[in-house]
Design a protein around this motif. Structure first.
Motif, PDB file in Angstrom:
ATOM      1  N   ARG A  42       0.818  -1.212   0.000  1.00  0.00           N
ATOM      2  CA  ARG A  42       0.000   0.000   0.000  1.00  0.00           C
ATOM      3  C   ARG A  42       0.857   1.270   0.000  1.00  0.00           C
ATOM      4  N   LYS A  43       2.020   1.229   0.632  1.00  0.00           N
ATOM      5  CA  LYS A  43       2.880   2.420   0.630  1.00  0.00           C
ATOM      6  C   LYS A  43       3.365   2.745  -0.776  1.00  0.00           C
ATOM      7  N   PHE A  44       3.630   1.694  -1.550  1.00  0.00           N
ATOM      8  CA  PHE A  44       4.026   1.931  -2.935  1.00  0.00           C
ATOM      9  C   PHE A  44       2.888   2.573  -3.716  1.00  0.00           C
ATOM     10  N   LEU A  45       1.672   2.090  -3.512  1.00  0.00           N
ATOM     11  CA  LEU A  45       0.516   2.658  -4.213  1.00  0.00           C
ATOM     12  C   LEU A  45       0.381   4.145  -3.892  1.00  0.00           C
ATOM     13  N   THR A  46       0.506   4.486  -2.618  1.00  0.00           N
ATOM     14  CA  THR A  46       0.388   5.884  -2.205  1.00  0.00           C
ATOM     15  C   THR A  46       1.487   6.721  -2.838  1.00  0.00           C
ATOM     16  N   LYS A  47       2.712   6.229  -2.787  1.00  0.00           N
ATOM     17  CA  LYS A  47       3.842   6.971  -3.335  1.00  0.00           C
ATOM     18  C   LYS A  47       3.709   7.151  -4.839  1.00  0.00           C
ATOM     19  N   ARG A  48       3.219   6.131  -5.538  1.00  0.00           N
ATOM     20  CA  ARG A  48       3.087   6.244  -6.999  1.00  0.00           C
ATOM     21  C   ARG A  48       2.126   7.369  -7.371  1.00  0.00           C
ATOM     22  N   VAL A  49       0.991   7.452  -6.684  1.00  0.00           N
ATOM     23  CA  VAL A  49       0.024   8.507  -6.977  1.00  0.00           C
ATOM     24  C   VAL A  49       0.601   9.870  -6.601  1.00  0.00           C
ATOM     25  N   GLU A  50       1.224   9.966  -5.450  1.00  0.00           N
ATOM     26  CA  GLU A  50       1.800  11.243  -5.013  1.00  0.00           C
ATOM     27  C   GLU A  50       2.865  11.735  -5.992  1.00  0.00           C
ATOM     28  N   LEU A  52       3.198  10.933  -9.185  1.00  0.00           N
ATOM     29  CA  LEU A  52       2.573  11.297 -10.458  1.00  0.00           C
ATOM     30  C   LEU A  52       1.910  12.668 -10.362  1.00  0.00           C
ATOM     31  N   ARG A  53       1.214  12.919  -9.268  1.00  0.00           N
ATOM     32  CA  ARG A  53       0.564  14.222  -9.086  1.00  0.00           C
ATOM     33  C   ARG A  53       1.585  15.356  -9.053  1.00  0.00           C
ATOM     34  N   SER A  54       2.747  15.112  -8.470  1.00  0.00           N
ATOM     35  CA  SER A  54       3.766  16.160  -8.374  1.00  0.00           C
ATOM     36  C   SER A  54       4.307  16.564  -9.736  1.00  0.00           C
ATOM     37  N   MET A  55       4.191  15.673 -10.738  1.00  0.00           N
ATOM     38  CA  MET A  55       4.711  15.957 -12.073  1.00  0.00           C
ATOM     39  C   MET A  55       3.641  16.478 -13.029  1.00  0.00           C
ATOM     40  N   MET A  56       2.429  15.954 -12.892  1.00  0.00           N
ATOM     41  CA  MET A  56       1.371  16.284 -13.842  1.00  0.00           C
ATOM     42  C   MET A  56       0.799  17.686 -13.593  1.00  0.00           C
ATOM     43  N   PRO A  57       0.105  18.250 -14.607  1.00  0.00           N
ATOM     44  CA  PRO A  57      -0.560  19.543 -14.402  1.00  0.00           C
ATOM     45  C   PRO A  57      -1.481  19.480 -13.191  1.00  0.00           C
ATOM     46  N   SER A  58      -1.490  20.533 -12.384  1.00  0.00           N
ATOM     47  CA  SER A  58      -2.254  20.501 -11.135  1.00  0.00           C
ATOM     48  C   SER A  58      -3.744  20.309 -11.369  1.00  0.00           C
ATOM     49  N   GLU A  59      -4.250  20.793 -12.519  1.00  0.00           N
ATOM     50  CA  GLU A  59      -5.678  20.682 -12.787  1.00  0.00           C
ATOM     51  C   GLU A  59      -6.078  19.350 -13.418  1.00  0.00           C
ATOM     52  N   LEU A  60      -5.099  18.513 -13.778  1.00  0.00           N
ATOM     53  CA  LEU A  60      -5.398  17.202 -14.359  1.00  0.00           C
ATOM     54  C   LEU A  60      -5.981  16.278 -13.288  1.00  0.00           C
ATOM     55  N   LYS A  61      -7.097  15.636 -13.590  1.00  0.00           N
ATOM     56  CA  LYS A  61      -7.712  14.685 -12.673  1.00  0.00           C
ATOM     57  C   LYS A  61      -7.157  13.286 -12.945  1.00  0.00           C
ATOM     58  N   LEU A  62      -6.900  12.544 -11.886  1.00  0.00           N
ATOM     59  CA  LEU A  62      -6.412  11.170 -12.009  1.00  0.00           C
ATOM     60  C   LEU A  62      -7.506  10.195 -11.611  1.00  0.00           C
ATOM     61  N   HIS A  63      -7.791   9.251 -12.495  1.00  0.00           N
ATOM     62  CA  HIS A  63      -8.747   8.190 -12.204  1.00  0.00           C
ATOM     63  C   HIS A  63      -8.029   6.845 -12.199  1.00  0.00           C
ATOM     64  N   TYR A  64      -8.521   5.934 -11.359  1.00  0.00           N
ATOM     65  CA  TYR A  64      -7.999   4.577 -11.323  1.00  0.00           C
ATOM     66  C   TYR A  64      -8.954   3.643 -12.043  1.00  0.00           C
ATOM     67  N   ALA A  65      -8.456   2.956 -13.075  1.00  0.00           N
ATOM     68  CA  ALA A  65      -9.241   1.964 -13.815  1.00  0.00           C
ATOM     69  C   ALA A  65      -9.144   0.649 -13.056  1.00  0.00           C
ATOM     70  N   ILE A  66     -10.204   0.286 -12.350  1.00  0.00           N
ATOM     71  CA  ILE A  66     -10.078  -0.812 -11.398  1.00  0.00           C
ATOM     72  C   ILE A  66     -10.017  -2.184 -12.050  1.00  0.00           C
ATOM     73  N   LYS A  67     -10.210  -2.264 -13.367  1.00  0.00           N
ATOM     74  CA  LYS A  67     -10.029  -3.557 -14.033  1.00  0.00           C
ATOM     75  C   LYS A  67      -8.603  -4.063 -13.869  1.00  0.00           C
ATOM     76  N   ALA A  68      -7.645  -3.150 -13.679  1.00  0.00           N
ATOM     77  CA  ALA A  68      -6.253  -3.565 -13.495  1.00  0.00           C
ATOM     78  C   ALA A  68      -6.084  -4.398 -12.237  1.00  0.00           C
ATOM     79  N   ASN A  69      -6.803  -4.025 -11.176  1.00  0.00           N
ATOM     80  CA  ASN A  69      -6.788  -4.797  -9.936  1.00  0.00           C
ATOM     81  C   ASN A  69      -8.013  -4.413  -9.123  1.00  0.00           C
ATOM     82  N   PRO A  70      -9.086  -5.214  -9.196  1.00  0.00           N
ATOM     83  CA  PRO A  70     -10.332  -4.887  -8.514  1.00  0.00           C
ATOM     84  C   PRO A  70     -10.446  -5.436  -7.096  1.00  0.00           C
TER      85      PRO A  70
END
Length: 408
Positions: A42-50, A52-70
């Motif tokens: 779970r720490k890796f999951l949190t770090k990956r999102v954090e 990615l957010r630090s690099m991407m445009p601040s107004e870009l929304k991030l969605h998780y496609a749960i088919k990858a792991n439901p």
């Protein structure tokens, strides 16, 4: 370590035993109730999102496609980190709703939705990515039947593809979405009295490690989205540009340089004009968020020689991890990164074939691997196993036990 294992930069080893989330491989397997099992960090999951957010445009929304792991625990954890969830079936919809996320932040894509699924999605007030004109007609009927205006976005099959993509989802005749050239007519005939038109979903491919290919696809996606926004009968509130960010699986592959892609997206976001300028932009990611957070463990149950070849027999295999076996899209089979989890490194090695318990030569865990000399009872671990694992595999095949999953 071999060059193959040098790729696993985040590997932690103590007393020659793999450590994940601060625990040894053996401890994790015991916690899960035995092998075979998937362990997710779970720490890796949190770090990956954090990150990615630090690099991407601040107004870009991030969605998780749960088919990858439901797995429900994974989805619930991700729901607290991202801006929305994307589902591909009724069961995934129930998992998404159960995560506690606002249903208005859930979207539903799929090329052959059943009427019952559409009805459930309308009742839940999620965004339905319309994939055909008949699906739109069904939503008109459900609007009258339920007295609820369905929230809809059109999934568009663009006239371009994501080059060098692991899985091409657009650019020719496809079962996904409505062809871009048909959209002007569809939008002109849209009955906004029966549906709440929300926007567009433009997805061209997945599992890409080349920044230049992703940049080219983003250029074309934004250009198409701007044209479609001009044709829309009401202001477009939402454009899902898909994902496509890949992770390295095989020897010679390098991690994607996301920073380059992110910088270009910032430029594209700023350059928007007209009604497109005020639309929220969503990037929908699955594998990139969870793939590297997962580990598949199985145990060696037998070791034998056959005409000069050493085989390590295990209690895991393609029935739990189809993609690792090479039977989930690979043309020429390549090994995922594999180690002996309780004998990570040794000067003395042997070449082995690691196979599972199924009555088929396709049941391969790892082929022609040079690994420390292993014994019955040792643990084999397959890395990069957080996406398209348990639920993408034929777990009922030959009626072996289902795999365990644990988020730690």
């Amino acid at each position: 370590m071999s060059k193959e294992h040098d790729r696993l930069k985040r590997i932690t080893v103590k007393d020659n035993v793999l450590q994940v989330a601060g625990r040894s491989a053996g401890q994790l397997v015991t916690m899960a109730g035995g092998t075979p099992c998937y362990i997710y960090d779970r720490k890796f999951l949190t770090k990956r999102v954090e990150t990615l957010r630090s690099m991407m445009p601040s107004e870009l929304k991030l969605h998780y496609a749960i088919k990858a792991n439901p797995m429900p625990a994974v989805v619930q954890h991700m729901a607290a980190l991202v801006d929305g969830l994307d589902v591909a079936s009724q069961k995934e919809l129930m998992v998404a709703i159960g995560s506690g996320i606002d249903p208005e932040a859930i979207s539903f894509a799929g090329p052959a939705k059943r009427v019952e699924e559409l009805k459930s999605a309308v009742a839940a007030n999620i965004v339905i990515n319309v994939e055909s004109c008949l699906e739109l007609e069904r939503l008109y009927e459900l609007s009258e039947e339920l007295g609820i205006k369905p929230r809809v976005a059109f999934r568009v099959n663009p006239d371009f593809e994501l080059k060098s993509s692991g899985m091409k989802m657009a650019g020719g005749p496809k079962q996904f979405g409505i062809d871009a050239e048909l959209m002007p007519e569809v939008l002109a005939g849209l009955d906004t009295g029966k549906v709440d038109f929300y926007g567009f979903h433009i997805f061209s491919g997945s599992q890409n490690l080349k920044p230049e290919a992703l940049i080219d696809a983003h250029d074309k996606t934004f250009e198409l989205a701007e044209r479609l926004c001009e044709l829309a009968p009401v202001p477009v509130r939402h454009v899902n540009i898909g994902g496509g960010l890949g992770i390295p699986y095989f020897p010679g592959e390098q991690s994607l340089d996301v920073a380059v892609v992110a910088e270009h997206l910032k430029e594209l976001m700023l350059a928007r004009t007209g009604c497109f300028k005020n639309s929220e932009i969503v990037m929908e990611l699955g594998r990139y968020l969870v793939g590297e957070a997962g580990y598949y463990f199985c145990q060696i149950t037998d070791k034998k020689e056959s005409r000069g070849q050493t085989f390590l027999m295990t209690d895991g295999g393609l029935h739990h991890h189809l993609s690792n076996s090479g039977n989930f899209g690979q043309v020429i089979r390549k090994n995922y990164p594999v180690l002996i989890a309780n004998r990570v490194d040794s000067e003395e090695k042997e070449q082995v074939e690691i196979v599972g318990p199924l009555c088929t030569p396709l049941d391969i865990v790892g082929a022609k691997l040079d690994l420390p000399i292993a014994e019955v009872g040792d643990l084999v671990v397959v890395f990069q196993s957080g996406a398209y694992g348990a639920t993408a595999s034929p777990q009922g095949f030959l009626s072996h036990p289902y795999v365990r999953e644990l988020l730690v």
